[in-house]
Design an enzyme around this catalytic site. Structure first.
Site, PDB file in Angstrom:
ATOM      1  N   THR A   1       8.727   6.887  -0.350  1.00 44.16           N
ATOM      2  CA  THR A   1       9.382   6.811  -1.529  1.00 44.16           C
ATOM      3  C   THR A   1      10.652   7.973  -0.890  1.00 44.16           C
ATOM      4  O   THR A   1      11.092   8.797  -0.401  1.00 44.16           O
ATOM      5  CB  THR A   1       8.392   7.402  -1.942  1.00 44.16           C
TER       6      THR A   1
ATOM      7  N   THR B   1       5.723  11.991  -4.598  1.00 44.49           N
ATOM      8  CA  THR B   1       5.968  11.156  -3.713  1.00 44.49           C
ATOM      9  C   THR B   1       4.349  10.736  -2.618  1.00 44.49           C
ATOM     10  O   THR B   1       3.628  11.977  -2.941  1.00 44.49           O
ATOM     11  CB  THR B   1       6.570  11.487  -1.764  1.00 44.49           C
TER      12      THR B   1
ATOM     13  N   VAL C   1       2.434  -2.357  -8.203  1.00 42.75           N
ATOM     14  CA  VAL C   1       3.252  -1.261  -8.775  1.00 42.75           C
ATOM     15  C   VAL C   1       2.335  -0.268  -8.686  1.00 42.75           C
ATOM     16  O   VAL C   1       1.755  -0.227  -8.987  1.00 42.75           O
ATOM     17  CB  VAL C   1       3.812  -2.063 -10.050  1.00 42.75           C
ATOM     18  N   GLY C   2       3.457   0.444  -7.435  1.00 39.81           N
ATOM     19  CA  GLY C   2       2.994   2.306  -7.373  1.00 39.81           C
ATOM     20  C   GLY C   2       3.003   3.315  -8.952  1.00 39.81           C
ATOM     21  O   GLY C   2       3.788   2.926  -9.669  1.00 39.81           O
TER      22      GLY C   2
ATOM     23  N   GLY D   1       0.461   5.789  -4.301  1.00 43.51           N
ATOM     24  CA  GLY D   1       1.021   5.701  -5.492  1.00 43.51           C
ATOM     25  C   GLY D   1      -0.541   5.789  -6.336  1.00 43.51           C
ATOM     26  O   GLY D   1      -0.387   6.330  -7.714  1.00 43.51           O
TER      27      GLY D   1
END
Length: 326
Positions: free
Chosen positions: A185, A236, A214-215, A239
């Site tokens: 990320t 980061t 989706v994280g 997730g």
């Protein structure tokens, strides 16, 4: 300064004057291969320098984090924008969020495909809509309405990400994402001359993820948070774990309780690790300009600029420092 595991922080401040501060990260991940380290280090330093230049020119903290993250989205060495990892179908789905600590304004997008810089779209959601979060086709239609050009998905895919997906499928099998080896990320936090704080986070997610996954990165409070009364955080790592503990807001809760930025980051990351075995990292700057970069993952590329001094590193106790031109 002695270096504890996965921790980088500056020397203790000499005063409480507001200083311009930018801190960026390139994702908590497994060990970065030797042939990529210098490219990653250069990219992360370039992003922090860009954010600081924006602040020096009188830009806001929001301007700075958007600018820094845009640099990383345009760099194929990082898992965001150009170079995002691929889902199980070999496609790109990107997430991003941004927040202004002055008034808690926030914008986020998820599962966008044909946008080179999702962080710019997230900012437009924050500033041009009454909403905080747009996803998928709706987000892409909004981008079109705002005049953001669409980029063919194939132009965002690199040979490295194709090979990464092939390797992941061979090693783990489709949909097995319990403990991804790369949770890359990118993110930035900033403090501007008016004392305003902001964060931005952007990602391509987890390689070989399910379509539509989706994280944490676009989720306010998990992927990041900013409040002028407390600080700004970008996170980061894994997730799903970050979402479950609301990692960014958890770190700022500890700041709220009087902890130092280093203590707050450590407590938040330790909780996620002990409760869920989740690994990751975060960057945090508080309202007086104290900052920290801390991680429990194997590595986390980071860079910070304060008082014209750039510090950058990747692994434990590996920090390079240089003065930026005035």
């Amino acid at each position: 300064m002695a270096c504890a595991r996965g921790t980088v922080a500056p020397p203790v401040r000499a005063s409480i004057d507001v200083s311009l501060v930018v801190v960026v990260h390139g994702g908590g991940a497994s060990n970065i291969s030797a042939n990529r380290k210098e490219l990653v280090r250069e990219g992360i330093a370039r992003a922090a320098t860009e954010g600081y230049k924006i602040l020096k020119a009188g830009g806001s903290a929001v301007d700075a984090v958007e600018g820094a993250v845009t640099v990383l989205e345009n760099d194929p060495e990082f898992n965001a924008g150009y170079g995002s990892v691929l889902n199980v179908n070999g496609d790109i789905e990107m997430d991003a969020s941004i927040m202004d600590g002055k008034d808690l304004s926030a914008g986020a997008v998820s599962a966008v495909r044909c946008i080179a810089n999702p962080v710019k779209l997230a900012r437009l959601v924050m500033e041009k809509t009454p909403h905080c979060f747009l996803t998928g086709h709706g987000a892409e239609k909004f981008a079109e309405d705002m005049g953001i050009p669409q980029v063919p998905v194939e132009k965002l895919i690199t040979e490295r990400t194709k090979k990464h997906l092939e390797k992941e499928k061979l090693e783990k099998g489709a949909q097995n994402a319990d403990c991804p080896k790369n949770s890359g990320t990118v993110g930035a936090v900033a403090l501007d001359c008016r004392g305003n704080l902001a964060y931005a986070t952007s990602t391509g997610g987890i390689v070989n993820k399910m379509v539509g996954r989706v994280g944490d990165s676009p989720c306010i409070g998990a992927g990041g948070y900013a409040d002028n009364n407390l600080g700004a955080v970008s996170t980061t790592g894994h997730g799903e774990s970050i979402l479950k503990v609301n990692l960014a807001r958890l770190a700022l809760f500890h700041v709220e309780q009087g902890k130092t930025v280093e203590e707050a980051a450590q407590l938040a990351l330790d909780y996620m690790k002990s409760k869920l075995k989740g690994l990751g990292g975060l960057i945090l700057v508080n309202k007086t300009g104290d900052w920290v970069a801390k991680w429990t993952s194997a590595s986390m590329p980071w860079a910070a600029v304060k008082n014209g001094k750039l510090q950058a590193g990747i692994d434990l106790c590996e920090t390079r420092t240089r003065d930026l031109p005035c």
